[in-house]
Write a protein that holds these residues in place. Structure first.
Motif, short mmCIF file in Angstrom:
data_model
loop_
_atom_site.label_atom_id
_atom_site.label_comp_id
_atom_site.label_asym_id
_atom_site.label_seq_id
_atom_site.Cartn_x
_atom_site.Cartn_y
_atom_site.Cartn_z
N ASN A 30 -1.69 7.05 -9.80
CA ASN A 30 -2.85 6.88 -8.84
C ASN A 30 -2.69 6.03 -7.91
O ASN A 30 -2.76 4.86 -8.23
N PRO A 31 -2.41 6.14 -6.80
CA PRO A 31 -2.09 5.15 -5.58
C PRO A 31 -3.29 4.34 -5.33
O PRO A 31 -3.32 3.25 -4.95
N ASP A 32 -4.57 4.95 -5.79
CA ASP A 32 -5.79 3.95 -5.59
C ASP A 32 -6.01 2.82 -6.60
O ASP A 32 -6.67 2.09 -6.17
N ILE A 33 -5.19 2.83 -7.53
CA ILE A 33 -5.49 1.67 -8.30
C ILE A 33 -4.36 0.53 -8.00
O ILE A 33 -4.27 -0.61 -8.54
N LEU A 34 -3.57 0.55 -6.96
CA LEU A 34 -2.55 -0.38 -6.49
C LEU A 34 -2.99 -1.46 -6.01
O LEU A 34 -2.57 -2.55 -6.70
N PRO A 35 -4.17 -1.65 -5.45
CA PRO A 35 -4.87 -3.02 -5.10
C PRO A 35 -5.39 -3.52 -6.41
O PRO A 35 -5.24 -5.02 -6.55
N ASP A 36 -5.94 -3.01 -7.38
CA ASP A 36 -6.19 -3.56 -8.66
C ASP A 36 -5.05 -4.20 -9.26
O ASP A 36 -5.27 -5.18 -10.04
N LEU A 37 -4.04 -3.54 -9.30
CA LEU A 37 -2.81 -3.84 -9.80
C LEU A 37 -2.22 -5.29 -9.49
O LEU A 37 -1.63 -6.15 -10.11
N GLU A 38 -2.19 -5.15 -8.07
CA GLU A 38 -2.05 -6.52 -7.49
C GLU A 38 -2.71 -7.66 -7.44
O GLU A 38 -2.07 -8.61 -7.89
N ASN A 39 -4.08 -7.33 -7.65
CA ASN A 39 -4.96 -8.45 -7.92
C ASN A 39 -4.83 -8.84 -9.42
O ASN A 39 -4.88 -10.04 -9.61
N TYR A 40 -4.30 -7.99 -10.32
CA TYR A 40 -4.12 -8.27 -11.61
C TYR A 40 -2.64 -9.22 -11.92
O TYR A 40 -2.83 -10.15 -12.71
N VAL A 41 -1.72 -8.80 -10.99
CA VAL A 41 -0.55 -9.75 -10.93
C VAL A 41 -1.05 -11.24 -10.60
O VAL A 41 -0.72 -12.30 -11.29
N ASN A 42 -1.98 -11.37 -9.74
CA ASN A 42 -2.28 -12.73 -9.16
C ASN A 42 -3.21 -13.48 -10.36
O ASN A 42 -3.06 -14.81 -10.50
N GLU A 43 -3.99 -12.53 -11.16
CA GLU A 43 -4.78 -12.95 -12.06
C GLU A 43 -3.85 -13.70 -13.42
O GLU A 43 -3.94 -14.49 -14.05
#
Length: 236
Positions: A31-44
């Motif tokens: 689901n491409p909608d979760i892409l921002p969440d995954l990017e934020n998770y990398v920074n986390e």
């Protein structure tokens, strides 16, 4: 007869269910909608010194479908975290999902070179290259410590004893800092120090089945009893 009143709608924010990133990846990884969440998770992961290979691979796969949304900064952080996970093969798994045109960028070529040095145990070259590219690797806290742990792991698989100079080269520590590091390892990790030929200080590493093959269990010893008992009826 009057019209029945409809039940009031709950506010939208109360109807939404909160999911962790791991749950989002498990439920709908494409689901491409979760892409921002995954990017934020990398920074986390970077800030909290944690790591999730599954989430990072999911993000790299989404970047394949939507290359225009790719953040090369995020991709670089994923690769650095993968290097820190060695000896796990995470770096290669991540690199496989990154387009070749992106791999040709200077920062990624540097990370690929660093990976090659680590895989082949060429630690002097690794630390020299890392020193030239501090602006890349120091973006992720804990990088140096993770690589030092990997170097020690690799040495312990191969050697029972290593000269102080070899250890210093592998972990990029020397002088008084190395003295302090050795004191900590002796007191907490079972290392010992002894003198070798020509008064060379030797570091005696803890025994394991790789540097002391006699400690390796026989195959028969490692077979669970219930597996053995199942064989008897077959033989009969």
């Amino acid at each position: 007869m009057g019209r029945e009143r409809e039940a009031p709608q709950r506010p939208q924010q109360q109807q939404e269910v909160s999911y962790t990133v791991e749950q989002l990846v498990a439920v709908n990884p494409y689901n491409p909608d979760i892409l921002p969440d995954l990017e934020n998770y990398v920074n986390e992961q970077v800030s909290s010194l944690t790591y999730s290979l599954d989430a990072n691979l999911c993000l790299l796969r989404l970047y394949q479908f939507e290359p225009e949304r790719m953040s090369t900064q995020i991709v670089a952080r994923i690769l650095i975290k993968a290097l820190m996970a060695m000896p796990a093969p995470d770096f290669g798994l991540c690199l496989f999902l990154i387009p070749e045109r992106v791999q040709m960028e200077e920062q990624f070529k540097t990370l690929i070179v660093l990976s090659h040095y680590l895989e082949t145990g060429r630690f002097r070259q690794f630390w020299d290259e890392a020193a030239k590219n501090r602006h890349i690797v120091e973006a992720v806290p804990g990088f140096e410590q993770a690589i030092q742990a990997y170097a020690i792991h690799l040495l312990s698989l191969t050697y029972q004893k290593v000269p102080r100079s070899m250890l210093a080269e592998a972990i990029n520590i020397e002088g008084l800092s190395l003295d302090k590091f050795l004191e900590q390892q002796v007191s907490s990790c079972g290392w010992t120090l002894e003198k070798g030929h020509g008064q060379v200080q030797l570091v005696v590493l803890p025994s394991n089945e790789f540097n002391h093959p006699e400690l390796k269990k026989n195959t028969a010893d490692s077979i669970p009893l219930e597996h053995v008992t199942r064989i008897f009826p077959i033989l009969g």
